[in-house]
Write a protein that holds these residues in place. Structure first.
Motif, PDB file in Angstrom:
ATOM      1  N   LYS A   1       0.513   5.613   0.784  1.00 24.15           N
ATOM      2  CA  LYS A   1      -0.337   6.683   1.308  1.00 24.15           C
ATOM      3  C   LYS A   1       0.255   8.017   0.894  1.00 24.15           C
TER       4      LYS A   1
ATOM      5  N   LYS B   1       0.842  -1.190   0.000  1.00 21.05           N
ATOM      6  CA  LYS B   1       0.000   0.000   0.000  1.00 21.05           C
ATOM      7  C   LYS B   1       0.881   1.245   0.000  1.00 21.05           C
TER       8      LYS B   1
ATOM      9  N   GLU C   1      -4.869   6.454   0.892  1.00 21.80           N
ATOM     10  CA  GLU C   1      -4.186   5.162   0.885  1.00 21.80           C
ATOM     11  C   GLU C   1      -4.773   4.279  -0.212  1.00 21.80           C
TER      12      GLU C   1
END
Length: 209
Positions: free
Chosen positions: A134, A132, A139
């Motif tokens: 952000k 992931k 995100e």
């Protein structure tokens, strides 16, 4: 006025005239005399300029058919299934197995290959994991690549071409690094032929596990 003073006066007058004439008359955008104009007005043609020296009037010309760039080493086996098979049977590494070559092969593998194949060649590199990021957009998940088969003999994994990964030959590995296959892109622009052979050498060490 003596000769020395006369020459001095002449020099000052000439210098003053040059300065005044270079300043312009206020009605033109001329900057006066230019120093080394060829530094910013090249005599050579720019690649996108018309050029009367060629029949097609183009400056940027294609290289002659069959020519190779300086330092380029041609790989004579085509990017086909037949080329892959033939390379696997005929192509052997020209490099000697030395500690230096093997160490350099390991460093190159970790730099260019481990992101997918994993540090130990298990096919568990970071690009195959859930990731992931952000940022200002919030995100979100990053693209996840399918894990490649393990090189280890103990895994008994087969490639999508049907060959056991631990049985891949010099030519098969070199052909794949050169052209890429499936999700793996070509690494010919990142690795020289010698560097590719060093990676092949290190992959053979991973195949023994």
């Amino acid at each position: 006025m003596n000769k020395k003073n006369f020459l001095g006066t002449v020099c000052v007058a000439v210098a003053l005239s040059a300065v005044v004439s270079a300043c312009g008359d206020g009605t033109t955008r001329s900057a006066g005399w230019e120093f080394s104009p060829n530094m910013y007005e090249p005599l050579a043609f720019n690649p996108d300029q018309p050029n009367p020296n060629f029949k097609d009037n183009k400056t940027a010309q294609l290289p002659p058919t069959g020519s190779d760039p300086i330092g380029f080493v041609r790989f004579e086996y085509p990017n086909t299934t037949e080329g892959y098979t033939q390379a696997g049977l005929e192509v052997k590494s020209p490099l000697a197995m030395t500690d230096v070559n093997l160490k350099q092969g390991e460093a190159l593998f970790l730099t260019y290959c481990a992101v997918c194949h994993g540090k130990e060649g298990n096919g568990d590199g970071p690009l195959t994991k859930d990731r992931k990021v952000k940022d200002s957009r919030g995100e979100r998940d990053l693209e996840k690549f399918p894990p490649p088969p393990s090189f280890h003999r103990s895994a008994g994994a087969k490639s999508t071409r049907g060959t056991v990964m631990a049985d891949l030959s010099d030519g098969q590995i070199f052909h794949t690094i050169t052209y890429g296959y499936n999700a793996m892109g070509s690494h010919a622009s990142q690795l020289t032929p010698d560097e590719r052979w060093k990676v092949v050498m290190y992959v053979h060490e991973l195949q023994k596990k």
